[in-house]
Design a protein around this motif. Structure first.
Motif, mmCIF file in Angstrom:
data_model
loop_
_atom_site.group_PDB
_atom_site.id
_atom_site.type_symbol
_atom_site.label_atom_id
_atom_site.label_comp_id
_atom_site.label_asym_id
_atom_site.label_seq_id
_atom_site.Cartn_x
_atom_site.Cartn_y
_atom_site.Cartn_z
ATOM 1 N N PRO A 79 -2.474 -8.656 -6.007
ATOM 2 C CA PRO A 79 -2.057 -8.604 -4.411
ATOM 3 C C PRO A 79 -0.970 -8.171 -3.778
ATOM 4 C CG PRO A 79 -1.051 -10.369 -5.950
ATOM 5 C CD PRO A 79 -1.844 -9.573 -6.371
ATOM 6 N N ALA A 80 -0.449 -7.630 -4.187
ATOM 7 C CA ALA A 80 0.475 -6.643 -3.494
ATOM 8 C C ALA A 80 0.414 -5.409 -2.675
ATOM 9 C CB ALA A 80 1.903 -6.451 -4.533
ATOM 10 N N ALA A 81 -1.078 -5.146 -2.215
ATOM 11 C CA ALA A 81 -1.645 -4.960 -1.124
ATOM 12 C C ALA A 81 -3.212 -5.099 -0.693
ATOM 13 C CB ALA A 81 -2.422 -3.379 -2.004
ATOM 14 N N PRO A 82 -4.147 -5.254 -0.041
ATOM 15 C CA PRO A 82 -5.226 -5.481 0.266
ATOM 16 C C PRO A 82 -5.571 -5.616 -0.483
ATOM 17 C CG PRO A 82 -4.324 -4.299 2.555
ATOM 18 C CD PRO A 82 -3.549 -4.336 1.006
ATOM 19 N N ALA A 83 -6.989 -6.565 -0.759
ATOM 20 C CA ALA A 83 -7.777 -6.693 -2.016
ATOM 21 C C ALA A 83 -8.255 -5.297 -1.620
ATOM 22 C CB ALA A 83 -8.718 -7.506 -1.524
ATOM 23 N N TRP A 84 -8.763 -4.161 -0.816
ATOM 24 C CA TRP A 84 -10.079 -3.311 -1.045
ATOM 25 C C TRP A 84 -9.486 -2.197 -1.815
ATOM 26 C CZ3 TRP A 84 -8.286 0.730 1.856
ATOM 27 C CH2 TRP A 84 -7.296 0.216 2.907
ATOM 28 N N PHE A 85 -7.906 -2.285 -1.316
ATOM 29 C CA PHE A 85 -6.711 -1.145 -1.371
ATOM 30 C C PHE A 85 -7.043 -0.834 -3.438
ATOM 31 C CE2 PHE A 85 -2.823 0.726 -2.867
ATOM 32 C CZ PHE A 85 -3.063 1.982 -1.560
ATOM 33 N N ARG A 86 -7.341 0.360 -3.396
ATOM 34 C CA ARG A 86 -7.133 0.852 -5.228
ATOM 35 C C ARG A 86 -5.457 2.103 -5.141
ATOM 36 N NH1 ARG A 86 -8.882 -3.060 -5.993
ATOM 37 N NH2 ARG A 86 -10.880 -3.542 -5.655
ATOM 38 N N PRO A 87 -5.023 1.844 -6.240
ATOM 39 C CA PRO A 87 -3.658 2.655 -6.537
ATOM 40 C C PRO A 87 -4.153 3.731 -6.584
ATOM 41 C CG PRO A 87 -3.291 0.103 -6.866
ATOM 42 C CD PRO A 87 -4.602 0.771 -6.307
ATOM 43 N N ARG A 88 -3.633 4.786 -5.649
ATOM 44 C CA ARG A 88 -3.931 6.249 -6.410
ATOM 45 C C ARG A 88 -2.752 6.704 -7.941
ATOM 46 N NH1 ARG A 88 -2.088 5.871 -1.844
ATOM 47 N NH2 ARG A 88 0.017 6.668 -1.776
ATOM 48 N N GLY A 89 -3.714 7.135 -8.707
ATOM 49 C CA GLY A 89 -2.596 7.344 -10.026
ATOM 50 C C GLY A 89 -2.274 5.802 -10.622
ATOM 51 N N ARG A 90 -1.015 5.442 -11.276
ATOM 52 C CA ARG A 90 -0.564 4.704 -11.710
ATOM 53 C C ARG A 90 0.007 4.401 -10.405
ATOM 54 N NH1 ARG A 90 2.848 4.896 -17.061
ATOM 55 N NH2 ARG A 90 3.420 2.476 -16.713
ATOM 56 N N SER A 91 -0.026 2.281 -10.508
ATOM 57 C CA SER A 91 0.523 2.118 -9.755
ATOM 58 C C SER A 91 2.291 1.260 -10.044
ATOM 59 C CB SER A 91 -0.045 0.220 -9.304
ATOM 60 O OG SER A 91 0.002 -0.676 -10.351
ATOM 61 N N GLN A 92 2.877 1.316 -8.986
ATOM 62 C CA GLN A 92 4.316 1.121 -9.012
ATOM 63 C C GLN A 92 4.278 -0.841 -9.583
ATOM 64 O OE1 GLN A 92 6.934 1.091 -5.617
ATOM 65 N NE2 GLN A 92 6.671 3.538 -5.701
ATOM 66 N N ARG A 93 4.990 -1.012 -10.875
ATOM 67 C CA ARG A 93 5.443 -2.301 -10.973
ATOM 68 C C ARG A 93 6.627 -3.079 -10.142
ATOM 69 N NH1 ARG A 93 1.082 -2.717 -13.664
ATOM 70 N NH2 ARG A 93 1.065 -0.574 -15.223
ATOM 71 N N MET A 100 0.766 -0.857 0.040
ATOM 72 C CA MET A 100 0.016 0.044 0.107
ATOM 73 C C MET A 100 0.577 1.995 -0.151
ATOM 74 S SD MET A 100 -3.134 -0.625 2.839
ATOM 75 C CE MET A 100 -3.158 0.821 2.739
ATOM 76 N N GLN A 101 2.165 1.494 0.578
ATOM 77 C CA GLN A 101 2.832 2.432 0.897
ATOM 78 C C GLN A 101 3.116 2.150 -0.600
ATOM 79 O OE1 GLN A 101 6.663 1.488 2.911
ATOM 80 N NE2 GLN A 101 6.414 3.721 3.281
ATOM 81 N N ARG A 102 3.778 1.224 -0.810
ATOM 82 C CA ARG A 102 5.029 1.728 -2.108
ATOM 83 C C ARG A 102 3.635 1.858 -3.648
ATOM 84 N NH1 ARG A 102 9.417 -2.501 -1.717
ATOM 85 N NH2 ARG A 102 10.111 -1.262 -0.165
ATOM 86 N N ASN A 103 2.396 2.183 -3.296
ATOM 87 C CA ASN A 103 0.850 2.275 -4.222
ATOM 88 C C ASN A 103 0.936 0.938 -5.134
ATOM 89 O OD1 ASN A 103 -1.064 3.797 -4.762
ATOM 90 N ND2 ASN A 103 -0.231 4.300 -6.604
#
Length: 161
Positions: free
Chosen positions: A147-161, A140-143
């Motif tokens: 599955p690299a974050a909780p299922a409910w989390f939606r990355p802001r803007g572009r997520s990291q790869r 989550m901290q790395r956006n």
């Protein structure tokens, strides 16, 4: 799984439960849980969302789905779920009957090392759960996207790869 099949599959394990008490049969601890127990906050080689997601997938395989994951639709009917519950209850009864005949069972478990191994299994499971939660927080901290974050989390803007 239907109740009869579940009962048949678990019958051997329930009937041989005393082998666990005598420490003649041990529950296997997956390597990923032993690694989590040794260092739950290790971030070596986990510098990308894909690698974090892969590590979480390894933990999911060992632990089952996380609490933030919705249960998969199993398409079962209420009668099938009732049969599964009845099979589980019957297996618990057989397991209890198989272990109740051992006099001084708690002492035997301590002396045989079975109690210590059982505590080690539980410790490894707890460490695995803690590591999975930690890694999802890092994701989550790395956006990162699930599955690299909780299922409910939606990355802001572009997520990291």
């Amino acid at each position: 799984m239907d109740g009869a099949r579940q009962f048949g599959a678990g019958l051997g394990s329930a009937a041989t439960a005393p082998l666990d008490d005598l420490n003649l049969r041990r529950q296997h601890i997956p390597t990923v849980l032993l690694q989590a127990e040794a260092n739950p906050y290790d971030l070596r080689n986990l510098n990308q969302c894909a690698t974090i997601g892969a590590e979480i997938a390894r933990l999911d395989e060992a632990l089952g789905p996380d609490t933030d994951e919705p249960p998969p639709p199993d398409g079962s009917f209420l009668s099938e779920r009732a049969a599964d519950a009845a099979a589980a209850a019957a297996l618990d009864g057989i397991r209890d009957a198989a272990t109740d005949f051992i006099p001084g069972r708690s002492w035997i478990r301590r002396l045989s090392g079975a109690e210590q191994h059982s505590r080690h299994v539980q410790s490894a499971i707890q460490a695995g759960r803690m590591r999975r939660a930690f890694l999802k927080g890092v994701g989550m901290q790395r956006n990162c996207a699930p599955p690299a974050a909780p299922a409910w989390f939606r990355p802001r803007g572009r997520s990291q790869r």
